[in-house]
Design an enzyme around this catalytic site. Structure first.
Site, short mmCIF file in Angstrom:
data_model
loop_
_atom_site.label_atom_id
_atom_site.label_comp_id
_atom_site.label_asym_id
_atom_site.label_seq_id
_atom_site.Cartn_x
_atom_site.Cartn_y
_atom_site.Cartn_z
N HIS A 176 -49.62 13.80 -114.66
CA HIS A 176 -50.40 12.53 -114.65
C HIS A 176 -51.03 12.37 -113.27
O HIS A 176 -50.35 12.06 -112.29
CB HIS A 176 -49.48 11.34 -114.94
CG HIS A 176 -50.22 10.04 -115.05
ND1 HIS A 176 -50.12 9.21 -116.15
CD2 HIS A 176 -51.08 9.42 -114.21
CE1 HIS A 176 -50.88 8.15 -115.97
NE2 HIS A 176 -51.48 8.25 -114.79
N HIS A 193 -54.75 11.21 -110.92
CA HIS A 193 -56.13 10.71 -110.75
C HIS A 193 -56.75 11.46 -109.58
O HIS A 193 -56.21 11.42 -108.46
CB HIS A 193 -56.13 9.22 -110.44
CG HIS A 193 -55.48 8.39 -111.51
ND1 HIS A 193 -56.20 7.79 -112.52
CD2 HIS A 193 -54.18 8.09 -111.73
CE1 HIS A 193 -55.36 7.13 -113.31
NE2 HIS A 193 -54.13 7.30 -112.86
N LYS A 198 -55.94 9.57 -123.66
CA LYS A 198 -55.30 8.51 -122.86
C LYS A 198 -55.67 7.13 -123.38
O LYS A 198 -56.85 6.80 -123.54
CB LYS A 198 -55.75 8.65 -121.40
CG LYS A 198 -55.20 7.58 -120.47
CD LYS A 198 -53.69 7.69 -120.28
CE LYS A 198 -53.10 6.48 -119.57
NZ LYS A 198 -53.06 6.59 -118.14
N HIS A 206 -50.72 4.11 -121.34
CA HIS A 206 -50.47 3.14 -120.28
C HIS A 206 -49.79 1.98 -121.00
O HIS A 206 -50.45 1.16 -121.63
CB HIS A 206 -51.76 2.70 -119.59
CG HIS A 206 -51.49 1.77 -118.46
ND1 HIS A 206 -51.67 2.10 -117.14
CD2 HIS A 206 -50.99 0.51 -118.44
CE1 HIS A 206 -51.32 1.09 -116.37
NE2 HIS A 206 -50.89 0.11 -117.14
N HIS A 263 -45.77 6.95 -116.66
CA HIS A 263 -45.26 6.21 -115.49
C HIS A 263 -44.32 5.08 -115.88
O HIS A 263 -44.59 3.91 -115.63
CB HIS A 263 -46.39 5.69 -114.60
CG HIS A 263 -47.58 5.11 -115.31
ND1 HIS A 263 -47.50 4.09 -116.22
CD2 HIS A 263 -48.90 5.39 -115.21
CE1 HIS A 263 -48.70 3.79 -116.65
NE2 HIS A 263 -49.58 4.56 -116.06
N ASP A 272 -48.97 10.14 -110.92
CA ASP A 272 -49.88 9.00 -110.97
C ASP A 272 -50.52 8.77 -109.59
O ASP A 272 -50.87 7.64 -109.24
CB ASP A 272 -49.19 7.72 -111.46
CG ASP A 272 -50.20 6.67 -111.92
OD1 ASP A 272 -51.38 7.01 -112.13
OD2 ASP A 272 -49.80 5.50 -112.05
O1 DOR Z 1 -51.73 2.07 -110.12
C1 DOR Z 1 -52.51 2.57 -110.90
N1 DOR Z 1 -53.64 3.16 -110.48
N2 DOR Z 1 -52.24 2.49 -112.21
C2 DOR Z 1 -53.14 2.91 -113.13
O2 DOR Z 1 -52.86 2.81 -114.28
C3 DOR Z 1 -54.47 3.38 -112.71
C4 DOR Z 1 -54.45 3.92 -111.36
C5 DOR Z 1 -55.83 4.15 -110.77
O3 DOR Z 1 -56.66 4.75 -111.44
O4 DOR Z 1 -56.07 3.76 -109.62
ZN ZN Z 2 -52.46 6.65 -113.85
#
Ligand code: DOR
Ligand code: ZN
Length: 369
Positions: A38, A40, A124, A161, A199, A272
């Site tokens: 997971h 980003h 997702k 989520h 998460h 995450d």
């Molecule tokens: O804390 C988070 N940041 N939770 C999420 O679900 C998205 C993520 C983000 O893309 O910044």
């Molecule tokens: Zn995330």
């Protein structure tokens, strides 16, 4: 010497230590190269800034699709994948595993295309408005039943989520309410749907996943294993500890650490890691996300060590996620060394800087390059 250390020494002395083992002072830990299930990485210059850290530690990562606009089609995903490959350091063998962002309008045909693409590994689900860039998210999960039907029959995982967005539900209860109100009914409508509750942050989520059938698993972040919600408020408001789902009470952290270190293959690594520029975190309305890609494994190692369970790190980090996604386990290895170092105050990020979790503080483990 702790009973755990004694047990490991005995195993080494008797030749029964596992290949992924420890030296006698536990100052070094070698495990199969892990994956991040997971992650980003954003796009453009931000992508170029953060991707090398992940590519250094992990062989593969499930790439979140919450770009602006989101990655909604297989074509979007394949183009994004190419931009990720182009941003990799020369010689890196890192493999991005792509996801599609589920909307009210995603069609079952797109699911079939995704499964056939060879590169899209999951879909997702964000409830509309739940978190960063979730405006295109699903407004009512039942609207997606035709898509879930297709995913269930193809075997394509759904990544959740798992939070409700209702303003009247207390923010600390939103995961539990999601489980009761949406997840339990979803599982009864689609009992064979492969689901990752992403998460997880609560004892109730851990309990739900433990009791669920084997097609349901969960990822756990390093921050939810290491910190309770007190960290957000320690001596003042600390935006770099704010993520969603938000950190919970200590009893929840303890419950998460217990399942993560239990050796149960339903629980695996998903950082995450969610980079937000310093100026968008240190402001009157701070974005949600902790940046942990820089020192992900070191953070997890510290959490597992605190539970006396370093021997369980390899399964959590390198095996169970691959098994769930029906992908081969990695073959190479990585080494962590017991060595103190200080997390940098910030790292380079476009037009601003990026503040890693625990910036300026000590780490006990170091990734050996
Ligand atoms: O804390 C988070 N940041 N939770 C999420 O679900 C998205 C993520 C983000 O893309 O910044
Ligand atoms: Zn995330």
């Amino acid at each position: 010497m702790s009973p755990r250390q004694r047990q490991i020494l005995t195993r080494i002395a008797t030749g029964t230590a596992r290949r992924a083992g420890y030296n006698q002072r536990m100052s070094e830990l070698t495990i199969t190269r892990p994956d991040d299930w997971h992650l980003h990485v954003r796009d453009g210059d931000a992508l170029k800034a953060v991707l090398p850290a992940t590519a250094c530690q992990f062989a593969r990562a499930i790439i979140m699709p919450n770009l602006k606009p989101p990655v909604r089609t297989v074509d979007d995903a394949l183009e994004y994948r190419q931009r990720i490959l182009d941003a990799l350091p020369i010689g890196s063998a890192f493999e991005p595993l792509m996801t599609l962002y589920l909307t009210d309008n995603t069609s079952p045909e797109e699911i079939v295309r995704a499964a056939m693409s060879g590169h899209v590994k999951a879909i997702k689900y964000y409830p509309a408005g739940a978190t960063t860039n979730s405006d295109f998210g699903v407004t009512d999960i039942r609207k997606c039943d035709a898509v879930f039907e297709a995913m269930q029959s193809i075997g394509l995982p759904l990544l959740l989520h798992g939070e409700v967005t209702d303003a009247e539900v207390d923010i600390f209860d939103r995961e539990q309410v999601f489980i009761e109100k949406h997840l339990i009914p979803l599982v009864s409508r689609f009992p064979k749907l492969r689901i990752v509750l992403e998460h997880i942050t609560t004892a109730s989520a851990a309990k739900f996943v433990l009791a669920a059938s084997e097609n349901i698993a969960a990822t756990i972040t390093p921050q939810h294993l290491l910190y309770s919600r007190n960290a957000i408020f320690k001596g003042g408001l600390r935006p770099h500890f704010y993520c969603l789902p938000v950190l919970k009470r200590e009893e929840h952290r303890v419950a998460l650490l217990k399942v993560a270190t239990s050796g149960n293959p339903k629980f695996f690594l998903g950082t995450d890691s969610a980079p937000h520029a310093r100026n968008t975190k240190e402001t009157s309305c701070c974005g949600a996300g902790c940046y942990t890609a820089l020192h992900a494994l070191e953070l997890y190692a510290e959490a597992f060590e605190s539970a006396g369970a370093l021997d369980k790190l390899e399964g959590f980090a390198s095996f169970y996620g691959a098994d769930f996604y029906r992908l081969p386990r990695n073959t190479g290895s990585i080494t962590l060394k017991k060595e103190n170092w200080t997390v940098p105050e910030e790292v380079t990020f476009p037009n601003s800087a990026l503040v890693p979790l625990r910036a300026g503080e000590q780490m006990r483990w170091r990734f050996a390059l």
